[in-house]
Design an enzyme around this catalytic site. Structure first.
Site, PDB file in Angstrom:
ATOM      1  N   SER A  40     127.420  14.389  -2.997  1.00  0.00           N
ATOM      2  CA  SER A  40     128.423  14.452  -2.132  1.00  0.00           C
ATOM      3  C   SER A  40     128.775  15.795  -1.800  1.00  0.00           C
ATOM      4  O   SER A  40     129.259  15.743  -3.334  1.00  0.00           O
ATOM      5  CB  SER A  40     129.265  13.388  -1.239  1.00  0.00           C
ATOM      6  OG  SER A  40     130.138  14.061  -0.404  1.00  0.00           O
TER       7      SER A  40
ATOM      8  N   TYR B 180     136.079   7.818  -2.619  1.00  0.00           N
ATOM      9  CA  TYR B 180     134.718   8.353  -3.084  1.00  0.00           C
ATOM     10  C   TYR B 180     134.106   8.863  -3.281  1.00  0.00           C
ATOM     11  O   TYR B 180     133.334  10.170  -3.990  1.00  0.00           O
ATOM     12  CB  TYR B 180     134.438   8.480  -1.273  1.00  0.00           C
ATOM     13  CG  TYR B 180     132.950   9.080  -1.169  1.00  0.00           C
ATOM     14  CD1 TYR B 180     132.055   7.741  -1.528  1.00  0.00           C
ATOM     15  CD2 TYR B 180     132.798  10.087  -0.547  1.00  0.00           C
ATOM     16  CE1 TYR B 180     130.348   8.256  -1.307  1.00  0.00           C
ATOM     17  CE2 TYR B 180     131.410  10.492   0.044  1.00  0.00           C
ATOM     18  CZ  TYR B 180     130.248   9.817  -0.643  1.00  0.00           C
ATOM     19  OH  TYR B 180     128.997   9.879   0.050  1.00  0.00           O
TER      20      TYR B 180
END
Length: 253
Positions: free
Chosen positions: A139, A152
């Site tokens: 990501s 995250y």
């Protein structure tokens, strides 16, 4: 296990984790369209069975946080595997560090990092036998920090460095180690899961963005990498929508 693909075929083999929705499901379709026999792995067997039936693939119920289930996946795949798409993952919560729930962070670590490690270890021999490739879906959360992203960003950074370390450790052996780092991708579930089912919060992530990426955009990158010659390694491919210049810089109407 369900939806066994036609026997005695000689298609190349791909394994896609997190294949029940989003980028995983789209990638399974893209790889099947390019001639791969796709082992679709995720927890929700009902969705997987439907997908596998549509693409002449194999549905395998597999929670990547469970070693026994990962071992069963590897056994079902067999001695050769041309592509492993390490896609299972996701975000849980977006609380600031001051108030973040440790359980959310532990859950993200187990899926994104430990789960990816289990799958990679279990299938490494099969990938080497096929002169194949691991493709890690990370990501742009691994590119830089942002408010509410501590957990995250952390797990996706760990996954990125897992891929980088693996590439160094395997150099000289016939295995490609590639990474796709998506930015804003509008899927049905990612933000909804992150915000505990709060549809309004999930919708706000994409509000005013005319054309965020969709799962098929990332799937096309996966398909491209998977079909490159074995001497070509895509170390890292960062993909954002045109409207997103950085994690915190998005053009909105």
């Amino acid at each position: 296990m369900a939806a066994l693909a036609s026997s005695h075929d000689d298609r190349k083999i791909a394994v896609v984790t997190g294949a029940s929705s989003g980028i995983g499901a789209a990638s399974a379709r893209a790889l099947a369209g390019d001639g791969f026999k796709v082992f679709c792995a995720a927890r929700r067997i009902d969705r997987l069975t439907e997908l596998a039936d549509q693409i002449d693939g194999v549905a395998i119920a597999c929670d990547v946080t469970d070693q026994d289930q990962v071992d069963a996946l590897a056994a079902a795949v067999g001695p050769r595997c041309d592509v492993v798409l390490n896609n299972a993952g996701g975000a849980v919560g977006q609380d600031p560090i001051e108030t973040a729930d440790v359980a959310d962070w532990e859950r993200m670590y187990q899926i994104n990092v430990a789960g990816t490690l289990r799958v990679t270890q279990a299938l490494l021999g099969a990938v080497e036998a096929a002169h194949g490739a691991f493709i890690f879906i990370t990501s742009t959360a691994a590119e830089t920090a942002y408010e509410g992203g501590g957990g995250y960003c952390g797990v996706k950074s760990a996954e990125r460095f897992m891929a980088g370390s693996l590439r160094l450790e395997l150099v000289g052996r016939p295995i490609r180690v590639c990474e796709v780092s998506p930015g804003m991708v509008h899927t049905d579930e990612f933000s909804l899961v992150r915000f505990g089912g709060d549809q309004a919060k999930a919708d706000a992530v994409y509000a005013g963005v005319a054309e965020p990426l969709v799962a098929a955009d990332i799937a096309e990158a996966v398909r491209w990498i998977a079909t490159l010659p074995e001497h070509v390694n895509i170390d890292r491919l960062v993909i954002r929508p045109r409207a997103q210049a950085a994690n915190w810089k998005v053009a909105r109407d």
